[in-house]
Write an enzyme that holds these catalytic residues in place. Structure first.
Site, PDB file in Angstrom:
ATOM      1  N   ASP A  65       0.848  -1.196   0.000  1.00  0.00           N
ATOM      2  CA  ASP A  65       0.000   0.000   0.000  1.00  0.00           C
ATOM      3  C   ASP A  65       0.889   1.254   0.000  1.00  0.00           C
ATOM      4  O   ASP A  65       1.943   1.265   0.653  1.00  0.00           O
ATOM      5  CB  ASP A  65      -0.877  -0.040   1.274  1.00  0.00           C
ATOM      6  CG  ASP A  65      -2.034   0.938   1.235  1.00  0.00           C
ATOM      7  OD1 ASP A  65      -2.438   1.346   0.140  1.00  0.00           O
ATOM      8  OD2 ASP A  65      -2.553   1.278   2.330  1.00  0.00           O
ATOM      9  N   SER A 113     -12.878   3.693   6.169  1.00  0.00           N
ATOM     10  CA  SER A 113     -13.306   3.595   7.572  1.00  0.00           C
ATOM     11  C   SER A 113     -14.301   4.693   7.904  1.00  0.00           C
ATOM     12  O   SER A 113     -14.071   5.866   7.588  1.00  0.00           O
ATOM     13  CB  SER A 113     -12.103   3.702   8.513  1.00  0.00           C
ATOM     14  OG  SER A 113     -11.280   2.582   8.346  1.00  0.00           O
ATOM     15  N   ASN A 169     -10.015   0.227   0.435  1.00  0.00           N
ATOM     16  CA  ASN A 169      -8.984   0.114   1.471  1.00  0.00           C
ATOM     17  C   ASN A 169      -9.536   0.440   2.853  1.00  0.00           C
ATOM     18  O   ASN A 169     -10.212   1.463   3.027  1.00  0.00           O
ATOM     19  CB  ASN A 169      -7.852   1.117   1.192  1.00  0.00           C
ATOM     20  CG  ASN A 169      -6.904   0.625   0.127  1.00  0.00           C
ATOM     21  OD1 ASN A 169      -7.174  -0.359  -0.549  1.00  0.00           O
ATOM     22  ND2 ASN A 169      -5.783   1.312  -0.010  1.00  0.00           N
TER      23      ASN A 169
HETATM   24  P1  13P Z   1      -8.961   4.265   6.428  1.00  0.00           P
HETATM   25  O1  13P Z   1      -7.978   4.366   7.536  1.00  0.00           O
HETATM   26  O2  13P Z   1      -9.916   5.413   6.385  1.00  0.00           O
HETATM   27  O3  13P Z   1      -9.679   2.966   6.453  1.00  0.00           O
HETATM   28  O4  13P Z   1      -8.135   4.321   5.057  1.00  0.00           O
HETATM   29  C1  13P Z   1      -7.276   3.246   4.737  1.00  0.00           C
HETATM   30  C2  13P Z   1      -6.541   3.449   3.470  1.00  0.00           C
HETATM   31  O5  13P Z   1      -7.000   4.107   2.582  1.00  0.00           O
HETATM   32  C3  13P Z   1      -5.228   2.782   3.342  1.00  0.00           C
HETATM   33  O6  13P Z   1      -4.608   3.043   2.129  1.00  0.00           O
END
Ligand code: 13P
Length: 287
Positions: free
Chosen positions: A85, A217, A236
């Site tokens: 990532d 999230s 994600n």
């Molecule tokens: P969140 O922390 O909002 O779930 O985002 C995660 C993300 O985009 C990792 O690349």
């Protein structure tokens, strides 16, 4: 089982074509990897990505965390990809590709357009040598990837991804998936996020590859489902798993401390990650 790059890309394409999304769960340590794997195993046939990348490498070390994620995927019955990532570092991307990662995200979103294209092109070239697929990003997301900062949910229009620029970017780089900024925010926000679904629809029409939604999230479910019906095929999630892990481990501490039972604390954290990941898998890949 650990998905090859080709199998991972096929899973992404299938999700794209069926209005579903692959969850990309960020993992930091043994328990978060195990928690994600257990959730995937409870949903046979629904591919899941373990995202073991730059920021967690700083905590665990790159080699140990890479090996942990790859070995956990390989020894599982569930179809699991291992994904890097947010990487800006071509050496890191190469190391992950050589280790057997299914896919990588090259993040040149902070760079001027032409430099983002050049960095992404080079990542794509390296990934092709290893049969892996590549996600890139265009546009800027508020918030921190590892800490919820209560960033504002109101992204300015200039930081959002422009559809015609996105089309040019995908054509110039050959990426397999594009992460976009449409009002999404990394981490939890003080007020609920509202995505610019019209912009997302325009991006879906403009680019021929699946879109990726970061910052899922805390996103209201109807927003998430709106994104899935507008070309988003990878989502994600990080902060939701972190919160679940921390709430569960901290709840265990008062009983664990007198006897210093660390295992019960870690187990509670792992189970909470499984529960949170299970809920998200179900949302993203309805039966
Ligand atoms: P969140 O922390 O909002 O779930 O985002 C995660 C993300 O985009 C990792 O690349």
């Amino acid at each position: 089982m650990l998905l090859t790059g080709t199998e991972g890309l096929k899973a992404l394409t299938t999700a794209y074509e069926t209005g579903r999304a692959l969850p990309g769960f960020v993992a930091y340590n043994l328990e978060t990897v195990q928690g994600i794997v257990a959730a995937a195993e409870a949903h046979p046939g629904r591919p899941v990505l373990i995202q073991a990348g730059s920021s967690a490498f700083k905590h665990a070390g790159r080699e140990p965390l890479m090996r942990l994620a790859l070995d956990a995927a390989a020894s599982s019955s569930a179809p699991l990809g291992v994904h890097l990532d947010h990487s800006r570092d071509l050496d890191e991307i190469t190391a992950c590709l050589e280790a057997g990662y299914t896919s990588v995200m090259v993040d040149g979103s902070h760079l001027p357009f032409a430099e983002n294209i050049a960095l992404t092109r080079e990542a794509v070239r390296r990934a092709r040598d290893h049969g892996a697929w590549v996600e890139a990003e265009l546009g800027a997301l508020p918030g921190d990837e590892d800490v919820s900062t209560n960033a504002t949910a109101n992204t300015s229009a200039t930081a959002m991804t422009d559809p015609s620029q996105a089309a040019e970017f995908v054509a110039e780089t050959g990426v397999d998936a594009l992460a976009v900024a449409v009002g999404n925010v990394h981490g939890f926000t003080a007020t609920p996020v509202r995505l610019d679904l019209n912009r997302l629809a325009a991006l879906h029409s403009a680019v021929p590859v699946p879109l990726v939604l970061h910052g899922a999230s805390g996103l209201p479910e109807e927003q998430l489902l709106g994104a899935l019906s507008r070309g988003v095929a990878k989502v994600n999630v990080n902060a939701e798993l972190r919160r679940a892990y921390l709430q569960a481990t901290s709840a265990q501490l008062p009983t664990a401390l007198p006897g210093s039972d660390v295992v019960s604390v870690w187990s509670a954290g792992r189970d909470a990650v499984t529960e949170a990941a299970t809920r998200i898998i179900t949302q993203l890949t309805p039966a």
